[in-house]
Structures are given as C-alpha cells and as structure tokens.
Design a protein around this motif. Sequence first.
Motif, PDB file in Angstrom:
ATOM      1  N   PHE A   1      10.753  47.269 -24.190  1.00 51.63           N
ATOM      2  CA  PHE A   1      11.818  48.176 -23.546  1.00 51.63           C
ATOM      3  C   PHE A   1      12.302  49.485 -24.545  1.00 51.63           C
ATOM      4  O   PHE A   1      12.499  49.246 -25.702  1.00 51.63           O
ATOM      5  CB  PHE A   1      13.151  47.137 -23.512  1.00 51.63           C
TER       6      PHE A   1
ATOM      7  N   HIS B   1      16.574  41.916 -19.123  1.00 55.29           N
ATOM      8  CA  HIS B   1      17.437  43.014 -19.218  1.00 55.29           C
ATOM      9  C   HIS B   1      19.163  42.846 -19.049  1.00 55.29           C
ATOM     10  O   HIS B   1      19.823  43.393 -19.795  1.00 55.29           O
ATOM     11  CB  HIS B   1      17.023  44.316 -18.323  1.00 55.29           C
TER      12      HIS B   1
ATOM     13  N   MET C   1       4.346  46.150 -20.418  1.00 52.41           N
ATOM     14  CA  MET C   1       4.038  44.796 -20.686  1.00 52.41           C
ATOM     15  C   MET C   1       2.834  44.354 -20.610  1.00 52.41           C
ATOM     16  O   MET C   1       1.856  45.089 -20.191  1.00 52.41           O
ATOM     17  CB  MET C   1       4.984  44.273 -19.222  1.00 52.41           C
TER      18      MET C   1
ATOM     19  N   LEU D   1      12.572  48.944 -19.121  1.00 49.25           N
ATOM     20  CA  LEU D   1      11.118  48.380 -19.167  1.00 49.25           C
ATOM     21  C   LEU D   1      10.271  49.546 -19.205  1.00 49.25           C
ATOM     22  O   LEU D   1      10.386  50.535 -18.617  1.00 49.25           O
ATOM     23  CB  LEU D   1      10.888  47.473 -18.046  1.00 49.25           C
TER      24      LEU D   1
ATOM     25  N   LEU E   1       7.071  42.052 -23.629  1.00 47.65           N
ATOM     26  CA  LEU E   1       7.682  43.072 -22.801  1.00 47.65           C
ATOM     27  C   LEU E   1       8.238  44.227 -23.740  1.00 47.65           C
ATOM     28  O   LEU E   1       9.165  43.806 -24.576  1.00 47.65           O
ATOM     29  CB  LEU E   1       8.746  42.581 -21.853  1.00 47.65           C
TER      30      LEU E   1
ATOM     31  N   ALA F   1      11.661  40.531 -16.186  1.00 42.56           N
ATOM     32  CA  ALA F   1      11.968  41.788 -17.037  1.00 42.56           C
ATOM     33  C   ALA F   1      13.375  42.247 -16.595  1.00 42.56           C
ATOM     34  O   ALA F   1      14.416  42.532 -17.724  1.00 42.56           O
ATOM     35  CB  ALA F   1      11.025  42.772 -17.001  1.00 42.56           C
TER      36      ALA F   1
END
Length: 504
Positions: free
Chosen positions: A480, A345, A360, A357, A478, A341
């Motif tokens: 965000f 990012h 997930m 984050l 994931l 992650a």
Amino acid sequence: MTCIMCNGNNNANDGNQEEREYQQQQRRRHSQLRRQAPLHHAIIIMLALLLLHYPLCYGFVNTDDNSPDDANDNFNVEEEDDDFFPPLIESDDITYFFSTYDLDGLHWALSNIFHRSARNPNNLSKRSKELPQPLVARGGGDTYTTEYKLKHDLEQAKYLVEQLRQSDPQSCKYFESQVIPIYESVLQNIPPLAELKRTKGLYAFTKEDFATGVGNVYNKALYMTTADELDPNWKENAANTGLLNNALDWNGIQRNWFGESEKVQSESTTTTTKEATTTTPSIPGVIIIDDLLTPTTISLLRQLLLRNTHWYQTKTPLEFGKYVGSYIDDGLNDPIFLELAKQLHQSMPRVMEGHYLKYMWAYKYDSEWESGINLHADQAAVNVNMWLSLDGADLEEEGYGGGLVVFTAKPPSDWEFESYNTNTEFVVEELLRPNDFTNVTVQHKPNRAVIFDSALFHQTDKYRFKKGYKNGRINLTLLFGEMQKGEDGISGSTASGDSVKQEL
C-alpha cells in the motif's frame, strides 16, 4: 560526408522519439481504461445474470485431445478490443480503482487484460502470442524454466487430477493424459543444476522440448477456478461477518504501530483479545497479528492458491533460491483477494491514511530448499505479509524459524531503489552493520501476518517444511502507498536500542 558522432546523436534522438511516442500511447490506453470502467459495470452485471451457471472469467482448460482450441471457448477474446486494453496494468491503475474502493472496476480491468494475454490458451487475440517484456524479465516467460519450477507445475497437475477426478472428470483427463506426460518428458531433459551455472539455473526449452507440446501448456492458465465457484456465499459472508477475524483489536494494533502503547517492550510480548492474539514487537512500525483471517477465508485462499495455475514466475535458483511467484497483474486477481485488501485498508485507517493498494503477489517455496527471498526493501509505504501455509507443514526445527527478518534500517532518501535492492553487500556494510543488525525476527505461523513499514530491509528466515505439494510455504503480500525512505517513514519512531539482534 556524414559525421559519425552526429549520425549517432540523430539515431539516439530517433530512438528517444519512438520511446516517447510509445509511452504516450500507453498513457492514453491507461487513461481510457480508467474512464471506460464504469460503463462496463452494468454489462458485467447483465452477463452475470445471463451466465449464472458459467464462469465469466475463467475456465481456460483445454480438454479436447484433438481440438484444444475449441475447448471451453466461453471467454474467447475478439481482436477488435485489443487496442482498448494496455498489455499490462500499472500500479497507478490499481491505485486509481482502489482509491474509491471500485473493486468491480479493478477486477474488470485486471481480468480483461489477463484474458487478452498469452496466458489464455483460448485467446483469439492477435496479442496473445507474445508476453509483455516486464513479465518475461521478472521470470514469467514461456520459453524457459527451472527444474524446481517445472517440478512444482508437475506436482500441481497431479494435485488437480486428485481434486477433480469426481467433480470435473474432463479436466482431470486433460491433465492426466496431456499435461503430466509433457512435464515429465521435459524434466528428463533438464541438466543438473551444477551444469547450468552460466544461466544461474535457468533452462531454455529446446526443439526436442517444444516437440512434446510444452509450449501449449507451460505458464498457461490451464485451470482457474474462482471463490464464487468454491463458495457461492463468500461475498454475503464477507459483507456480514468479514474476511478478517472480528475479535482483533484494530485500535490497539494501530497504537502499537505508532508506538503509542504505554510501554514498548524490549522483547516481543503476546496479549490476548477475546479469541485472537496479537503480538507486540519491539519497535513501532512492525506489527505481528495472529489469527488474522477467519477459518473460511483462509480455507478459500488456500484452495485458490493450490489449484489455480497462475504461478508463472521462476527465480534463478543459483542466485535467488527456489520459489515461484504469482502477481496481481498476471492472474492473481480473484475478487476475494481485492476484498481482502479493502477490508485490511478499512481496518487500519490511521496506518493506511493516504496509502492505497499498489501491488500484490503470492510466493510458494520449494520444500527441498531452505532459504527464501534475499535482503531487500519494497517500494511501498505499508507491507502486509501473511502466511497461508497449511497447519503442520512447518517442521519447526531449531534454527529454522521459517518466517521473516525485518531490520530496523531504511534506505536513505538519496539511495536509488535498483542499487540497494541488487547490492546486498553494500546494504550490509553501509547500513545494517553500523546499526548492529538490529531487527525483529518473526517466526512463521499459519494465519499470522506481519505488517511493517515497507522501506525497512527484510528477508526470509531459513525454513524447513514437509515435502509434498500441499505442504509448501506460502505467503501473500499486499503493498500500500509509496515508499517513505530515510527519516520520513510512517512509523514515526526510530528503533529501540534493546531490539533483538541477529547476525546475517
């Protein structure tokens, strides 16, 4: 004489007061959790040095036939720590740690809460007997199952027997002599799906089932290995060469996201950058990336997802299909996932600006089924969805893309999340049909990622995969940042009228 209406209001107020006090208590716990994390980093390092050859956070397997509570008690949880940790981590906590890339602190919080839960069969905590209600409500309870979920767990147990026969004969014996017979016995008691219409396919364990010992093994962390155990050098390699394919052109990927390419193609086009390929979709805000992960990375992730018994969620098959789920707040917390992650990012600073984050999960799909997740949108700004299925598992039959259908429509700013995510017909008639079902349909491919504005409605495309535990369709998602509905989405552009169109 007591006024009934007034008494009802007083009871309601009492209930509201209790709820407020509970919420305040939880806020204090989460605040304390964040403050105390740095103090435990040094302790973690010291323990790692002292217990170099022993797993710190895993090793839950009960291998003693006569006294399972004594087996692998290297992480027995003491009761005095119960009040310190909340029963379930929140997305705000995940964001708090991730915003400074404090992955050690995040893993410390996730693993400690998980170990104090009912998932851990060695847990001495007074809290261990009950699961948090949100986990039960989303399908992760331990008093009910579905036929396909229990078959998955049985197949996984048999897979572990094969994998551990030489390297870990004690664990192999435990699964072979205890877990597998229990699952096989309970499976015989589950009625056909047609007889479970009232519960939409869910099956509640009976007294006869519990007599087999299913309560001691079902939805428990019976086997949890780590990336450190599978590859002691993975952190060094991740720091030196990265988890992601270093041949990818991340600047070009970000330009495509914002629609800054010289020409946005009306059909998907493939461009090659060194050894990696990226596919430019027909609209900004939807990016397709092939060969996202290094071979070592995808191999490690696959091993963790195939071996670890953290697949606790079952869906009601007559309503949502057949797939099992694993979540960051319920066992999916190995440091390699957190590092992944972070590197995603950092690779897209423009796309990820202000978006950290949040959540997930991973899903595994029943190969005897052909439909996955229904139409929905996720409460996040950026959605990273990648496929970790084995090469050759997808039958690639015509009409079964096996991937993802991303519609260009987003929920208006005044729509409530629960209403549009539970009323598919409403979304179709009010939003998708007026937009002529404009979408980008992405075909499944191992090690392919689809990165898109998470507010866009999307659904799993129909799939056909080979049978067998290892061949199931697997995706890792994931999330965000916070969802941006309506015209405020980060894609910064509306869809092209020449986009691919597909009828639902």
